[in-house]
Enzyme design. Sequence first.
Site, mmCIF file in Angstrom:
data_model
loop_
_atom_site.group_PDB
_atom_site.id
_atom_site.type_symbol
_atom_site.label_atom_id
_atom_site.label_comp_id
_atom_site.label_asym_id
_atom_site.label_seq_id
_atom_site.Cartn_x
_atom_site.Cartn_y
_atom_site.Cartn_z
ATOM 1 N N ASP A 22 0.829 -1.210 0.000
ATOM 2 C CA ASP A 22 0.000 0.000 0.000
ATOM 3 C C ASP A 22 0.861 1.257 0.000
ATOM 4 O O ASP A 22 1.986 1.257 0.515
ATOM 5 C CB ASP A 22 -0.911 -0.036 1.238
ATOM 6 C CG ASP A 22 -2.073 0.938 1.100
ATOM 7 O OD1 ASP A 22 -2.445 1.289 -0.035
ATOM 8 O OD2 ASP A 22 -2.615 1.347 2.149
ATOM 9 N N HIS A 39 2.060 3.335 -9.044
ATOM 10 C CA HIS A 39 1.846 1.907 -9.331
ATOM 11 C C HIS A 39 3.004 1.386 -10.201
ATOM 12 O O HIS A 39 3.493 0.276 -9.999
ATOM 13 C CB HIS A 39 0.513 1.679 -10.062
ATOM 14 C CG HIS A 39 -0.687 2.087 -9.251
ATOM 15 N ND1 HIS A 39 -0.802 1.788 -7.919
ATOM 16 C CD2 HIS A 39 -1.826 2.760 -9.586
ATOM 17 C CE1 HIS A 39 -1.964 2.264 -7.458
ATOM 18 N NE2 HIS A 39 -2.595 2.864 -8.450
ATOM 19 N N LEU A 133 10.939 -20.406 -5.110
ATOM 20 C CA LEU A 133 9.938 -19.548 -4.448
ATOM 21 C C LEU A 133 8.560 -19.686 -5.090
ATOM 22 O O LEU A 133 8.433 -19.694 -6.319
ATOM 23 C CB LEU A 133 10.403 -18.077 -4.566
ATOM 24 C CG LEU A 133 9.420 -17.013 -4.060
ATOM 25 C CD1 LEU A 133 9.312 -17.049 -2.537
ATOM 26 C CD2 LEU A 133 9.843 -15.620 -4.523
HETATM 27 C C1 IPE Z 1 -5.322 -2.784 -0.047
HETATM 28 O O1 IPE Z 1 -5.040 -1.431 -0.189
HETATM 29 C C2 IPE Z 1 -5.286 -3.464 -1.368
HETATM 30 C C3 IPE Z 1 -3.963 -3.552 -1.998
HETATM 31 C C4 IPE Z 1 -2.837 -3.162 -1.522
HETATM 32 C C5 IPE Z 1 -3.986 -4.198 -3.294
HETATM 33 P P1 IPE Z 1 -6.189 -0.346 -0.326
HETATM 34 O O2 IPE Z 1 -5.516 0.960 -0.482
HETATM 35 O O3 IPE Z 1 -7.172 -0.725 -1.362
HETATM 36 O O4 IPE Z 1 -6.899 -0.447 1.103
HETATM 37 P P2 IPE Z 1 -7.928 0.525 1.808
HETATM 38 O O5 IPE Z 1 -9.026 0.795 0.837
HETATM 39 O O6 IPE Z 1 -7.184 1.785 2.152
HETATM 40 O O7 IPE Z 1 -8.363 -0.207 3.038
HETATM 41 C C1 IPE Z 2 -1.757 0.168 -3.288
HETATM 42 O O1 IPE Z 2 -1.506 1.531 -3.301
HETATM 43 C C2 IPE Z 2 -1.939 -0.399 -4.677
HETATM 44 C C3 IPE Z 2 -3.308 -0.818 -4.989
HETATM 45 C C4 IPE Z 2 -4.320 -0.800 -4.169
HETATM 46 C C5 IPE Z 2 -3.514 -1.316 -6.325
HETATM 47 P P1 IPE Z 2 -2.676 2.574 -3.282
HETATM 48 O O2 IPE Z 2 -3.080 2.867 -4.682
HETATM 49 O O3 IPE Z 2 -3.767 2.144 -2.397
HETATM 50 O O4 IPE Z 2 -1.962 3.853 -2.680
HETATM 51 P P2 IPE Z 2 -2.534 4.835 -1.578
HETATM 52 O O5 IPE Z 2 -2.899 4.011 -0.402
HETATM 53 O O6 IPE Z 2 -3.712 5.519 -2.176
HETATM 54 O O7 IPE Z 2 -1.391 5.763 -1.305
HETATM 55 MG MG MG Z 3 -4.147 2.362 -0.402
#
Ligand code: IPE
Ligand code: IPE
Ligand code: MG
Length: 252
Positions: A22, A39, A133
Amino acid sequence: MSPTTEAITQQSLPKHVAIIMDGNGRWAQAQGKPRVFGHKRGVEAVRESVKFCRKLGIQSLTLFAFSSENWRRPEDEVSTLMELFMMVLSSEVKKLHKNNVKLQIVGDVSRFSDKLQERVAQAQALTKNNTGLCLNIAANYGGQWDIAQAAKQVATKVQQGKLQPSDISEELLSEHICMHDQAPLDLLVRTGGDLRISNFLLWQAAYAELYFTETLWPDFNEHAFADAIACFVSRERRFGCTGEQIKQLLAQ
Ligand code: IPE
Ligand code: IPE
Ligand code: MG
């Protein structure tokens, strides 16, 4: 030795690590860039984590790439993520195969485009006999979906007369949960500073150690990963026992 005793006495490095990757969006936004830039940079952190797990000899690495709730994001972000997934599958699979990595996509892939489903099937088929792995990419995955799909499989077997309702136990349901054939989850890491599981491995995390870091995913490098492992190694896992029992077991 019971599985629990074995887990305690063999506790050194984790066998199975999962990561909620995240913070990509915030990483990009902090630099005045669009979220998708984060990303793209996140892919580099994936490569580094895979390399580090191979180096340590970790058996399974499970990465949360796209949750069942992430479809709620703006359409252009979702389509960029799908394109990125497609690109990475095409560009990385050969290298993973060369490195003896077994790639598995965990989640409900039926919602992906036909082309993406085809790539996923090809990548899994190519690497299925690899013995290094196990890299599990959780895509359109939700922990509640996982439990529901396991329940559906069990219900079908009951309907077919292969099982009785009284046969249903934690062990039986476990055998239908994703990645049941891999080592139990030892360590669950979340980057990006939020303290929640966001519907990731709800069943599998029952006795996992949790590790949260403020580091945003694109900045999560070998050193950050090593910190998480060091923290795991320093913990006492008790699996319901007392600290004294654990010390006795370790002294044997
Ligand atoms: C969780 O992150 C999903 C991934 C890392 C793929 P999110 O950014 O979607 O989670 P929430 O919505 O903040 O809980
Ligand atoms: C996690 O990073 C990746 C996915 C959920 C695909 P985020 O896109 O949730 O990044 P933040 O949390 O908004 O910074
Ligand atoms: Mg996020």
